[in-house]
Design an enzyme around this catalytic site. Structure first.
Site, mmCIF file in Angstrom:
data_model
loop_
_atom_site.group_PDB
_atom_site.id
_atom_site.type_symbol
_atom_site.label_atom_id
_atom_site.label_comp_id
_atom_site.label_asym_id
_atom_site.label_seq_id
_atom_site.Cartn_x
_atom_site.Cartn_y
_atom_site.Cartn_z
ATOM 1 N N SER A 1 0.587 -1.055 0.201
ATOM 2 C CA SER A 1 -0.270 0.059 0.146
ATOM 3 C C SER A 1 0.886 1.490 -0.352
ATOM 4 C CB SER A 1 -0.808 0.348 1.286
ATOM 5 O OG SER A 1 -2.470 0.519 0.676
ATOM 6 N N ASP B 1 -7.804 -5.626 -5.268
ATOM 7 C CA ASP B 1 -7.751 -4.591 -4.614
ATOM 8 C C ASP B 1 -8.120 -2.934 -5.616
ATOM 9 O OD1 ASP B 1 -7.093 -2.498 -2.957
ATOM 10 O OD2 ASP B 1 -5.096 -3.237 -3.642
ATOM 11 N N HIS C 1 -5.899 -6.185 -1.646
ATOM 12 C CA HIS C 1 -4.715 -5.848 -0.919
ATOM 13 C C HIS C 1 -3.568 -6.535 -0.589
ATOM 14 C CE1 HIS C 1 -3.839 -1.874 -0.744
ATOM 15 N NE2 HIS C 1 -3.608 -1.756 0.513
#
Lengths: 386, 386
Positions: free
Chosen positions: A73, A324, A349
């Protein structure tokens, strides 16, 4: 990382980002104002990593040991950027679900919510339509008498609602985060959830007879996100506190990490634009500073970032799972022979960073194997070059 | 740059470094304390350049125009580092007399003063020996009665000296700066000076009968530096103020630009070591901060900087004149086919950046021609790639 470190006889170092967790440079005053918060930014964080890694290697007399950086991320962006800016410190980077293109005008601003919507639509068109229709029903209630009492009942709130806005946020969060963590196995990342929770949500919606309102069906689906563990008797909708410390992230989005997002008419969310001036005004009110919407592309490369990576970068894996919604801001195609995009249709994710389980599907096992092989190649090249 | 810009139909932009000249981010308070001075560092300067160049290009609708960065001395380091960290903004850099290796333990700490000494020795062994011997004579005077009065007379000071230290600094500065600006033509960079001023200084020394003290001979030579224009009737030795605003540079050397220097026994200066603790203590007393001696090598690459440049860099010219003592901290050999070292035996501190004159020697004309050709190549490649 815990799974593969032994294979590489690696020392695992988790470096806490300044202003998060216990790393508060001004103690309790760290978040007091822009004066202190000014030191919370990605460049300072990257410099921290550079200093920490360099001095740690000296301290343990391992100056010649190669370093590979990992991040998911925002951490994935940092990993990729670190390799780009500090190639003398890290020999490679695994950037998982790193939306480095989510800035400025590098990708369409509707990408994120279009992707969330696609996840639900791919499972069931009805599911997508019910959610898409629920917002208008909710909106209509805000003008009805006694509507909030009824809404509080429908949403099984612990206390009566004061507005429909919190219910809207509550639903919104459930759908977005469930898409993000649409993992192939039972997991507990944001909340405890079953395998492929988007499928489960849509199954819930599709099962409920269509005489029920879309809003109530959307609520029941969203409850899966908040109450899969069945521990809640009622929902604290107006006081739902985000547990993973996003205050620092809010500052960062108001300064450097400006990621404009809109909802298109095709998404399952109410259409909306991105009013930069309104956003900037909110930031000024909260922190007394104006955002710098072009800073990230100035610092790390904008329109030509792919070219820059191709010509000046190497040894980066960008892994993305298409479930995601952040994947749409990621690097989805190989940039060069050593800047590799690993894309999985069913991934979510940073799924590759989750510990291996016995129920992992083949594609996930294969993804992790590829990553290990590429990292091994970097190490071989490094040692051959010594 | 003024000479060659028309050939390239280039817009010349001189970006003033923050905290220098008129670029004071906190107005008159900019230099008040570490709180404000903390914003004076090379990374912030590089980021300023990135933001300024990007937004200027937008403002003049020249987003597609290639940018080449130029810098000499510290500015040369900035130019090279800018190309390394912001390759998406500058297609190439001409870094003249940029001692990017003058940090940490990348080169021997005695290099700088050995190079100054070599300049004088190469002209005349006697000259070198006279200067080398003058320090002891000066030192001896500090313990003699009436010595300061005598010294004041010898040095033609406007006011009586209070110590020998200022006379020492005065001589020291003259020899070091004259070596730096040992240009092949008459020039007025630090001070007005004739062509090849080191030769002239040594000619002065060699002409004086050897019955004169070494100190008086060294003084007469040093006077060339301070009084070539014959405008001084006496010397303000204790109040010689450095004219080119080094206060900011002093802060930078006390924080990030830590360049350890020693004088070896072979140099013409009194042997001395580098006492890091003493240096750090002085910085703490002056500014209340401790230096970060490893920061530059951490940020831009240390032991492996050549490797980093070879693998991740391109389109940088490092030009150095060997008369310039800073050349010893520069890149003196080609690193790759596009990271080129241009070295001239008779060149001095960023001599290539001086305006062309009719008296320029062939090697200087040739050096500038090579630079223009290489820059033209970068431009051709850029446009071919568009």
């Amino acid at each position: 990382m815990l799974d593969i470190a032994p294979k590489f006889k690696a020392l695992l170092v988790f470096i806490e980002h300044r202003f998060y967790g216990k790393s508060m440079p001004f103690g309790k005053d760290s978040y007091q104002s822009a004066k202190t918060l000014g030191y919370l930014n990605s460049q300072q964080a990257l410099a921290d990593f550079a200093v920490l890694i360099t001095s740690l290697k000296q301290n343990v007399s391992s100056e010649a040991s190669p370093v590979v950086v990992f991040g998911g991320s925002y951490g994935g962006m940092l990993a990729a950027w670190f390799r780009l800016k500090y190639p003398h410190i890290a020999i490679g980077a695994l950037a998982s679900s790193a939306p480095i293109l989510q800035f400025d005008k590098l990708i369409p601003w509707s990408s994120f919510y279009d992707a969330v919507s696609q996840d639900f639509k791919d499972v069931s068109l009805n599911c997508y339509q019910v959610i898409k229709g629920s917002w208008a029903e909710l909106e209509a209630m805000s003008t009805q008498k006694q509507a909030l009492a009824e809404l509080s009942k429908t949403f099984r709130t612990c206390k009566s609602l004061h507005s429909t806005a919190s219910a809207r946020d509550w639903l919104w969060t459930a759908f977005v985060y469930t898409a993000m963590v649409n993992y192939p196995t039972k997991a507990d990342f944001m909340k405890p959830l079953p395998a492929y929770p988007v499928q489960k949500m849509c199954k819930i919606i599709d099962k409920i007879p269509s005489r029920a309102t879309k809003l109530s069906r959307a609520f029941t689906a969203a409850s899966l996100y908040y109450n899969y563990s069945r521990s809640e008797n009622c929902f604290k909708i107006e006081h739902e506190v985000d547990g993973h410390g996003l205050h620092g992230w809010d500052w960062q989005t108001c300064t450097e990490m400006v990621m404009p997002m809109t909802c298109s008419k095709e998404s399952m969310f109410p259409p909306s634009g991105f009013d930069y001036e309104e956003f900037a005004e909110q930031c000024r009110m909260k922190y007394g500073v104006s955002p710098r919407p072009h800073w990230i592309t100035t610092e790390f490369g904008g329109e030509r970032i792919q070219k820059v990576l191709k010509r000046f970068g190497s040894n980066i894996i960008f892994s993305n799972g298409m479930q995601d919604p952040w994947s749409r801001g990621g690097v989805l195609k190989n940039i060069s022979s050593s800047i590799i995009a690993l894309v999985t249709e069913k991934g979510a994710h940073h799924v590759d960073f989750r510990s291996a389980t016995k129920k992992d599907p083949k594609w996930l096992i294969q993804l992790r194997k590829q990553e290990v092989e590429i990292i091994q190649k970097w190490l071989n090249e490094y040692y051959a070059d010594l």
